[in-house]
Motif scaffolding. Structure first.
Motif, PDB file in Angstrom:
ATOM      1  N   ARG A 160      21.027   4.212  -3.195  1.00  0.00           N
ATOM      2  CA  ARG A 160      19.862   4.920  -3.979  1.00  0.00           C
ATOM      3  C   ARG A 160      18.624   5.097  -2.962  1.00  0.00           C
ATOM      4  NH1 ARG A 160      18.938   1.077  -9.113  1.00  0.00           N
ATOM      5  NH2 ARG A 160      17.985   3.184  -9.785  1.00  0.00           N
ATOM      6  N   LEU A 161      18.937   5.344  -1.777  1.00  0.00           N
ATOM      7  CA  LEU A 161      18.144   6.032  -0.587  1.00  0.00           C
ATOM      8  C   LEU A 161      16.819   5.131  -0.467  1.00  0.00           C
ATOM      9  CD1 LEU A 161      18.341   9.703  -1.700  1.00  0.00           C
ATOM     10  CD2 LEU A 161      19.707   8.418  -0.260  1.00  0.00           C
ATOM     11  N   GLY A 162      16.878   3.764  -0.783  1.00  0.00           N
ATOM     12  CA  GLY A 162      15.682   3.040  -0.336  1.00  0.00           C
ATOM     13  C   GLY A 162      15.376   3.118   1.068  1.00  0.00           C
ATOM     14  N   PHE A 163      16.170   3.165   1.764  1.00  0.00           N
ATOM     15  CA  PHE A 163      15.652   3.379   3.371  1.00  0.00           C
ATOM     16  C   PHE A 163      14.769   4.573   3.648  1.00  0.00           C
ATOM     17  CE2 PHE A 163      19.509   6.235   2.714  1.00  0.00           C
ATOM     18  CZ  PHE A 163      19.051   7.270   3.466  1.00  0.00           C
ATOM     19  N   LEU A 164      14.492   5.475   2.906  1.00  0.00           N
ATOM     20  CA  LEU A 164      13.549   6.563   2.863  1.00  0.00           C
ATOM     21  C   LEU A 164      12.253   5.958   3.001  1.00  0.00           C
ATOM     22  CD1 LEU A 164      15.406   9.708   1.108  1.00  0.00           C
ATOM     23  CD2 LEU A 164      15.294   9.005   3.565  1.00  0.00           C
ATOM     24  N   ASP A 165      11.756   4.870   2.405  1.00  0.00           N
ATOM     25  CA  ASP A 165      10.675   4.339   2.155  1.00  0.00           C
ATOM     26  C   ASP A 165      10.229   3.604   3.369  1.00  0.00           C
ATOM     27  OD1 ASP A 165       9.897   5.480  -0.260  1.00  0.00           O
ATOM     28  OD2 ASP A 165      11.342   4.067  -1.171  1.00  0.00           O
ATOM     29  N   GLY A 166      10.902   3.657   4.610  1.00  0.00           N
ATOM     30  CA  GLY A 166      10.574   3.191   5.793  1.00  0.00           C
ATOM     31  C   GLY A 166      10.570   1.535   5.779  1.00  0.00           C
ATOM     32  N   ARG A 167       9.604   1.021   6.616  1.00  0.00           N
ATOM     33  CA  ARG A 167       9.691  -0.660   6.872  1.00  0.00           C
ATOM     34  C   ARG A 167       9.479  -1.166   5.412  1.00  0.00           C
ATOM     35  NH1 ARG A 167       7.807   1.516  11.567  1.00  0.00           N
ATOM     36  NH2 ARG A 167       8.704   0.610  13.354  1.00  0.00           N
ATOM     37  N   GLY A 220       0.702  -1.268   0.058  1.00  0.00           N
ATOM     38  CA  GLY A 220       0.084   0.103   0.129  1.00  0.00           C
ATOM     39  C   GLY A 220       0.793   1.295   0.095  1.00  0.00           C
ATOM     40  N   ARG A 221       2.134   1.211   0.089  1.00  0.00           N
ATOM     41  CA  ARG A 221       2.936   2.499   0.064  1.00  0.00           C
ATOM     42  C   ARG A 221       3.623   2.622  -1.109  1.00  0.00           C
ATOM     43  NH1 ARG A 221       6.951   4.380   4.909  1.00  0.00           N
ATOM     44  NH2 ARG A 221       7.619   6.317   3.790  1.00  0.00           N
ATOM     45  N   TRP A 222       3.707   4.154  -1.600  1.00  0.00           N
ATOM     46  CA  TRP A 222       4.342   4.322  -2.854  1.00  0.00           C
ATOM     47  C   TRP A 222       5.902   4.292  -2.507  1.00  0.00           C
ATOM     48  CZ3 TRP A 222       3.618   9.994  -5.088  1.00  0.00           C
ATOM     49  CH2 TRP A 222       4.504  10.226  -6.306  1.00  0.00           C
ATOM     50  N   ILE A 223       6.617   3.240  -3.221  1.00  0.00           N
ATOM     51  CA  ILE A 223       7.944   3.281  -3.133  1.00  0.00           C
ATOM     52  C   ILE A 223       8.623   4.107  -4.104  1.00  0.00           C
ATOM     53  CG2 ILE A 223       9.972   1.821  -3.127  1.00  0.00           C
ATOM     54  CD1 ILE A 223       7.924   1.115  -1.133  1.00  0.00           C
ATOM     55  N   LYS A 224       9.225   5.345  -3.619  1.00  0.00           N
ATOM     56  CA  LYS A 224       9.732   6.352  -4.459  1.00  0.00           C
ATOM     57  C   LYS A 224      11.260   6.290  -4.517  1.00  0.00           C
ATOM     58  CE  LYS A 224       6.076   9.674  -2.284  1.00  0.00           C
ATOM     59  NZ  LYS A 224       5.959  10.763  -1.655  1.00  0.00           N
ATOM     60  N   HIS A 225      11.951   5.523  -3.654  1.00  0.00           N
ATOM     61  CA  HIS A 225      13.366   5.436  -4.081  1.00  0.00           C
ATOM     62  C   HIS A 225      13.858   4.002  -4.350  1.00  0.00           C
ATOM     63  CE1 HIS A 225      12.049   8.674  -1.057  1.00  0.00           C
ATOM     64  NE2 HIS A 225      12.959   9.554  -1.779  1.00  0.00           N
TER      65      HIS A 225
END
Length: 259
Positions: free
Chosen positions: A225-232, A115-120
């Motif tokens: 590539r900053l994937g950690f910014l998309d939370g859990r 359900g979360r938009w993965i932006k990174h």
């Protein structure tokens, strides 16, 4: 007829209403179903699609068949779990009415995971070539397979544009769905690796493909590539995507080992 939408389906009753509602403005909607046992076919009929039932020959072949059944000058090829934002709908309708000089367009895909938009991490904007003149493109076939089993791509030779708004990919609402898909796709990906002779025969290549490559992929996408910014959700997606890569190479090694 200006615009035809081509969709292939199999048991997509949960996703298909969103998809079809977002393209009801099109001149024609063609759904090619490969034996759904849920309400997919009923829903497609109810929402105005022309439904053709056909046994599954592979992703590329089925999508090319769907395109061949379309009558429009322009083809919009969608997966059953994708939908156009209102802004993208308006842009496509306005642009095509003006008879644009370019023959194909990429759509910016917004991938949703749990359900979360993965932006990174390389998951956005994830451009996909999905809108093209009917005579200008089709789904590529590979020399190794008459129909490519996974990750089919559109073959197009020419200048392509990119539209401004998003195609929403309602990909994986639950972890169980994602794990099930990755298990299936890793098997199909393994078939491609076997056909190319990439079966990790040496101990060094085995260790590299099964362990090192997935780890490097995770570190690169999650941190650099900053994937950690998309939370859990981002953590789980990158962790399991790296696992998928390991599974793919392990299954290719296993298949070759049995030959």
């Amino acid at each position: 007829m200006l615009v035809s939408v081509a969709i292939v389906t199999l048991n997509e009753e949960e996703n298909l209403p969103r998809t079809l509602t977002s393209v009801r403005w099109a001149d024609e909607i063609v759904v090619v179903d490969s034996g759904s046992t849920d309400r997919t076919v009923e829903i497609a009929h109810t929402l105005g699609a022309r439904v053709i039932e056909r046994a599954w020959p592979g992703f590329a072949a089925q999508k090319n068949f769907a395109i061949s059944q379309c009558s429009g000058t322009w083809i919009l090829s969608l997966d059953a779990d994708e939908e156009l934002t209102p802004e993208l709908q308006t842009q496509i309708r306005t642009m095509l009415a003006s008879n644009p000089p370019i023959d194909a367009y990429y759509l910016r895909r917004r991938n949703l995971f749990l359900g979360r938009w993965i932006k990174h991490g390389g998951f956005y904007p994830d451009p996909k070539l999905r809108l093209f003149r009917r005579s200008a493109a089709n789904f590529a076939l590979t020399p190794q397979f008459e129909e490519r089993p996974v990750h089919e791509t559109i073959a197009f030779d020419g200048a392509a544009g990119t539209l401004d708004f998003d195609l929403v990919h309602n990909a994986y609402p639950a972890l169980s769905t994602y794990i099930e898909h990755m298990d299936r796709y890793s098997g199909l990906g393994a078939d491609l690796l076997v056909a190319k002779g990439r079966t990790s025969r040496s101990l060094l290549s085995f260790l590299s493909n099964i362990f090192v490559v997935p780890q490097v992929m995770f570190l690169w996408n999650y941190f650099f590539r900053l994937g950690f910014l998309d939370g859990r959700e981002g953590l789980l997606l990158h962790l399991y995507h790296a696992t998928y890569t390991s599974w793919k190479y392990a299954k290719a090694w296993e298949k070759a080992r049995k030959v």
